[in-house]
Write a protein that holds these residues in place. Structure first.
Motif, short mmCIF file in Angstrom:
data_model
loop_
_atom_site.label_atom_id
_atom_site.label_comp_id
_atom_site.label_asym_id
_atom_site.label_seq_id
_atom_site.Cartn_x
_atom_site.Cartn_y
_atom_site.Cartn_z
N UNK A 165 0.82 -1.19 0.00
CA UNK A 165 0.00 0.00 0.00
C UNK A 165 0.87 1.26 0.00
N UNK A 166 0.50 2.19 -0.87
CA UNK A 166 1.20 3.47 -0.95
C UNK A 166 0.51 4.45 -0.01
N UNK A 167 1.29 5.16 0.78
CA UNK A 167 0.74 6.16 1.70
C UNK A 167 0.53 7.46 0.93
N UNK A 168 -0.63 7.58 0.29
CA UNK A 168 -0.88 8.74 -0.55
C UNK A 168 -1.08 10.01 0.26
N UNK A 169 -1.49 9.92 1.51
CA UNK A 169 -1.58 11.11 2.34
C UNK A 169 -0.21 11.75 2.51
N UNK A 197 2.30 11.22 0.27
CA UNK A 197 2.67 11.63 -1.08
C UNK A 197 2.11 13.02 -1.39
N UNK A 198 0.84 13.24 -1.07
CA UNK A 198 0.21 14.53 -1.36
C UNK A 198 0.47 15.57 -0.28
N UNK A 199 0.86 15.11 0.90
CA UNK A 199 1.10 16.04 1.99
C UNK A 199 -0.17 16.51 2.67
N UNK A 200 -1.28 15.80 2.49
CA UNK A 200 -2.54 16.15 3.13
C UNK A 200 -3.46 14.94 3.09
N UNK A 201 -4.63 15.07 3.70
CA UNK A 201 -5.59 13.97 3.74
C UNK A 201 -6.87 14.33 2.99
#
Length: 221
Positions: free
Chosen positions: A38-42, A44-48
């Motif tokens: 699983x990629x931690x996209x939060x 990656x984007x720097x936000x939720x």
């Protein structure tokens, strides 16, 4: 017609800071997705912020436009073709958009990298219809893909689909029903409807300029 490989493609892809380049699948995808990464996209984007996804983003016209209009939504754009995802990545970078990440991979392995229930909306814009019956399981609305989307989509999340191909559209409606999805906002001629906020893709502009109707539907569970 197969697109020629761009000159210095590998170097250009390395310049794409917004690209997640997934290793090619050399085994049956069903074996590949068993081990989750699983990629931690939060992070990656720097936000939720909510995350929407387009599968088959092409050269990125749709996703860059919708991301520019919605800075408080993050977008994951998936594309299997290295040539066109390179163009899409650079288009987003040139526009200064930080709420798009591109994934170079096929849709069949998304379960490996996307957490269950993470995607708030999914876009399928002018997916290849694969008209030959022998290639039916490659259609992005085939029930085998709908099963994947059902895992990564949040409860109540919608699939927004557009196509110029009437037979593919009818097939998709049937598959959604088989996959347990409900349908709404069905349009048999999008550009002559009262739908507002449509973002025209590269293919859409081409087909509509030829007088061809554009079909659209929203599917949800």
């Amino acid at each position: 017609m197969r697109m020629r490989k761009k000159k210095h493609l590998d170097e250009k892809l390395l310049e794409c800071k917004n690209l997640i380049d997934i290793p090619p699948v050399t085994d049956d995808y069903r074996n590949v997705i068993k081990d989750k990464e699983y990629i931690d996209f939060n992070t990656v984007f720097g936000n939720s912020n909510p995350v929407h996804m387009e599968i088959g983003c092409g050269k990125g016209q749709f996703v860059t436009e919708i991301a520019a209009r919605n800075p408080d939504i993050n977008y994951i754009a998936v594309e299997v073709n290295r040539n066109v995802i390179c163009d899409a990545c650079h288009k987003a970078q040139d526009a200064g958009l930080t709420n798009i990440v591109f994934m170079h991979c096929g849709a069949e392995i998304l379960e490996k990298y996307i957490r269950p229930g993470f995607i708030s909306r999914l876009y399928l814009n002018f997916s290849c219809p694969f008209p030959k019956n022998a290639y039916e399981n490659r259609r992005l609305t085939n029930v085998r893909f709908l099963d994947i989307y059902s895992v990564i989509l949040a409860d109540g999340a919608e699939i927004h689909q557009k196509t110029d191909n009437m037979h593919f559209f009818e097939y998709s409606l049937e598959q959604y029903t088989l996959g347990g999805f409900k349908l709404k906002n069905i349009s048999l001629d999008l550009h002559n409807s009262d739908f507002e906020g449509n973002i025209i893709t590269e293919y859409e502009h081409r087909f509509s300029s030829m007088g061809m109707p554009i079909y659209r539907v929203e599917a949800y569970k």
